[in-house]
Design a protein around this motif. Structure first.
Motif, PDB file in Angstrom:
ATOM      1  N   MET A 121     -13.834  20.348  20.081  1.00  0.00           N
ATOM      2  CA  MET A 121     -13.253  19.348  19.186  1.00  0.00           C
ATOM      3  C   MET A 121     -13.113  18.008  19.904  1.00  0.00           C
ATOM      4  O   MET A 121     -12.843  17.971  21.110  1.00  0.00           O
ATOM      5  CB  MET A 121     -11.874  19.798  18.710  1.00  0.00           C
ATOM      6  CG  MET A 121     -11.839  21.159  18.071  1.00  0.00           C
ATOM      7  SD  MET A 121     -10.124  21.673  17.775  1.00  0.00           S
ATOM      8  CE  MET A 121     -10.367  23.388  17.321  1.00  0.00           C
ATOM      9  N   GLU A 150     -18.039  19.658  17.139  1.00  0.00           N
ATOM     10  CA  GLU A 150     -18.232  18.373  16.466  1.00  0.00           C
ATOM     11  C   GLU A 150     -19.690  17.955  16.483  1.00  0.00           C
ATOM     12  O   GLU A 150     -20.189  17.350  15.532  1.00  0.00           O
ATOM     13  CB  GLU A 150     -17.362  17.296  17.123  1.00  0.00           C
ATOM     14  CG  GLU A 150     -15.875  17.488  16.927  1.00  0.00           C
ATOM     15  CD  GLU A 150     -15.444  17.331  15.478  1.00  0.00           C
ATOM     16  OE1 GLU A 150     -16.185  16.722  14.686  1.00  0.00           O
ATOM     17  OE2 GLU A 150     -14.353  17.830  15.134  1.00  0.00           O
ATOM     18  N   SER A 153     -21.339  19.967  13.781  1.00  0.00           N
ATOM     19  CA  SER A 153     -20.932  19.441  12.480  1.00  0.00           C
ATOM     20  C   SER A 153     -21.666  18.152  12.152  1.00  0.00           C
ATOM     21  O   SER A 153     -22.088  17.927  11.007  1.00  0.00           O
ATOM     22  CB  SER A 153     -19.421  19.199  12.466  1.00  0.00           C
ATOM     23  OG  SER A 153     -18.995  18.685  11.233  1.00  0.00           O
ATOM     24  N   HIS A 154     -21.850  17.301  13.147  1.00  0.00           N
ATOM     25  CA  HIS A 154     -22.536  16.025  12.957  1.00  0.00           C
ATOM     26  C   HIS A 154     -23.998  16.231  12.557  1.00  0.00           C
ATOM     27  O   HIS A 154     -24.531  15.499  11.713  1.00  0.00           O
ATOM     28  CB  HIS A 154     -22.460  15.216  14.250  1.00  0.00           C
ATOM     29  CG  HIS A 154     -23.203  13.927  14.233  1.00  0.00           C
ATOM     30  ND1 HIS A 154     -22.746  12.817  13.547  1.00  0.00           N
ATOM     31  CD2 HIS A 154     -24.395  13.557  14.790  1.00  0.00           C
ATOM     32  CE1 HIS A 154     -23.608  11.820  13.695  1.00  0.00           C
ATOM     33  NE2 HIS A 154     -24.619  12.252  14.440  1.00  0.00           N
ATOM     34  N   LYS A 158     -20.607  21.874   8.446  1.00  0.00           N
ATOM     35  CA  LYS A 158     -19.694  22.981   8.740  1.00  0.00           C
ATOM     36  C   LYS A 158     -20.152  24.283   8.089  1.00  0.00           C
ATOM     37  O   LYS A 158     -19.341  25.115   7.683  1.00  0.00           O
ATOM     38  CB  LYS A 158     -18.286  22.622   8.273  1.00  0.00           C
ATOM     39  CG  LYS A 158     -17.678  21.426   8.997  1.00  0.00           C
ATOM     40  CD  LYS A 158     -16.250  21.184   8.564  1.00  0.00           C
ATOM     41  CE  LYS A 158     -15.651  19.959   9.248  1.00  0.00           C
ATOM     42  NZ  LYS A 158     -15.539  20.148  10.709  1.00  0.00           N
ATOM     43  N   SER A 195     -18.158  25.616  15.257  1.00  0.00           N
ATOM     44  CA  SER A 195     -18.579  26.064  16.585  1.00  0.00           C
ATOM     45  C   SER A 195     -18.970  27.537  16.581  1.00  0.00           C
ATOM     46  O   SER A 195     -19.958  27.943  17.191  1.00  0.00           O
ATOM     47  CB  SER A 195     -17.449  25.822  17.591  1.00  0.00           C
ATOM     48  OG  SER A 195     -17.867  25.997  18.918  1.00  0.00           O
TER      49      SER A 195
END
Length: 527
Positions: A121, A150, A153-154, A158, A195
């Motif tokens: 994170m 992150e 996710s980018h 998700k 993750s």
């Protein structure tokens, strides 16, 4: 000559004289800390010694009174040691927030460097984050890890699916860029979304990029309950295949049925180290964990797409029943929710500080219904009383286990967070080393200084030796202790007399000065 607060903020360099004589050509020092017990970060102890500081760096340190100097701090009866390095914080937001960037809750623990980006994170734009730290300064230095969650996710979102070859290549390019911008490695949070959706192959591919640049792989492993052993094995395997040092975040085992298995995890790590692999860990010295309610009792697959998607699944009869069965099983293991205490939940602030079982009784509902209600309102932060005291003690006896808070920069408010945010380091030193004598004091100090510096790859701090940055702590071994409790967590620790960050007094005679002498520590990427 008295050391005024004005001098503390401006760090006026004082003209000091050497013992060998006064006059023209004598060396100059900012200050000398003398007559204290020196713990230099290696485990070595000097019963009566000094540290001399010049231009924000340690000029010399050793036995005796040291060179003559106009400004001297008498540390008689006190311990002088390197500033503490917290390998695992969640200070990413707080350390750049004007309200909290002073990091007082960490300075009064003796922490002078905070590692951010943990558990997958935090910001993935390393350059921008570092620039924000340096723009106004911070109470502590900051070293950042690239957060894999992150990053995923980018690039992917998700969602619970395998990365495509193109997506993996994009993540690798961004990983390489992060290392060039000064990241110290990569972290994972393999119980958190997204993750957790990365398989071992994907993690290894990213870890290779990190390893080639000289970084570390720090992992909140995939399971800390019944899956502990397999999760440790996965981390070790990633380290082997990617040729990268592996660091296990907050080493522990959770859940009463799993108590006793931490020794198996420790054995696996010892065996890997005996074979020459670099595997280390950190630990916060408490019997309770703290994270989100979602990560604690909801199955990872149910969180794909975020909380909104979880709510939709709960409303689907077949899928919702499956989720509730998994949550109910988890709650049963946790004494029907008695082990889970609400730390932060804005829709019902009166629930803060209470456990799920007592909330359910008061509301005339089941713990499962309360958990579902919380998630439908966005989720909550919780404290989970899930660990065994003897295993906490056993973990800290290992010389490769560093101290880390798993907390964040914060200021007192109406929440009920984990006391580790205010007391992890003084608790390890004051309670476990000095009072309980679980480990020697020199080992407790090394676990907060030289060991984390070695793990991360810091070469300019962590030890009291010439040329190192003057991150220095002076504490009273008679009074150092954590005062934060689970019932009253917003309490600063006792015992810190002086804390210097890059040579500047951040704590003077036990009082924070407001200095923002911390800076971003950028790793030089391997060629």
């Amino acid at each position: 000559m008295a050391f005024t607060m004005k001098m503390c903020f401006s760090l006026v360099f004082l003209i000091c004289l050497l013992n060998t004589g006064a006059g023209f050509g004598a060396e100059q020092f900012d200050y000398v800390i003398a007559n204290g017990t020196i713990h230099d970060g290696t485990g070595k102890v000097i019963e009566r010694g000094y540290v001399a500081v010049r231009d924000g760096k340690i000029h010399s340190a050793g036995p005796g009174e040291g060179p003559a100097c106009e400004y001297r701090i008498d540390a008689t009866g006190l311990v002088i040691c390197p500033g503490f390095i917290d390998l695992h914080t969640h200070s990413d937001r707080g350390i750049v927030d004007p309200k909290s960037r002073g990091a007082v809750n960490y300075l009064l623990q003796g922490c002078t460097t905070s590692v951010t980006g943990n558990c997958g994170m935090g910001p993935i734009d390393v350059q921008k984050f570092y620039d924000n730290v340096d723009k106004a300064g911070a109470g502590t230095n900051v070293a950042h890890l690239l957060p894999q969650g992150e990053l995923r996710s980018h690039v992917i979102g998700k969602v619970n699916r395998k990365a495509t070859p193109a997506e993996l290549q994009k993540m690798q390019r961004l990983t390489s860029q992060a290392m060039k911008e000064g990241a110290w490695g990569m972290s994972t949070g393999l119980i958190y979304t997204p993750s957790t959706y990365a398989d071992t192959e994907e993690l290894t591919a990213l870890a290779k990029v990190i390893g080639d640049a000289g970084g570390i792989y720090a992992s909140h492993i995939r399971g800390e309950e019944e899956g502990l052993v397999g999760s440790i094995q996965e981390a070790i395997r990633i380290g082997e295949d990617a040729s990268i040092p592996v660091h296990i975040s907050h080493l522990k085992v959770k859940g009463t049925p799993n108590w006793g298995t931490l020794r198996l995890a420790i054995t696996l790590i010892r065996e890997a180290r005996d074979k020459g692999q670099r595997v280390t860990a950190d630990q916060y010295p408490y019997i309770a964990a703290s994270t989100s309610l979602a990560a604690t009792i909801f199955p990872p697959w149910s969180m794909s797409g975020g909380v909104d998607q979880l709510v939709k699944r709960l409303d689907e009869p077949e899928v919702g029943a499956k989720i509730r069965a998994a949550v109910e099983k988890s709650l049963d293991i946790k004494e029907d929710g008695k082990q889970i205490v609400i730390a932060q939940y804005s829709p019902r602030p009166e629930w803060v500080g209470k456990n799920l079982r007592e909330i359910a009784k008061a509301e005339q509902k089941t713990a499962l219904q309360i958990a579902e209600e919380i998630m439908r309102s966005g989720g909550a932060q919780i404290v989970n009383f899930a660990m065994n005291e003897e295993e906490v003690r056993n973990a800290m006896t290992n010389p490769w286990v560093a101290t880390a808070s798993d907390g964040g920069v914060m200021i007192p408010d109406a929440t009920r967070p984990h006391p580790r945010n205010y007391g992890a380091f003084p608790r390890k030193i004051g309670h476990y080393a000095i009072r309980e004598q679980v480990i020697p004091l020199e080992q407790a100090i090394r676990s907060a200084t030289g060991l984390p510096a070695d793990i991360l790859g810091l070469t300019d701090r962590g030890y009291l030796k010439p040329g190192q940055a003057a991150d220095i702590v002076v504490f009273d071994p008679q009074t150092i202790i954590d005062t934060a409790t689970f019932e009253n967590p917003h309490q600063y620790a006792d015992g810190m007399r002086y804390v210097f960050v890059n040579g500047v007094a951040a704590v003077y005679e036990g009082t924070p000065t407001g200095a923002l002498a911390g800076r971003a520590l950028r790793k030089k990427s391997a060629p």
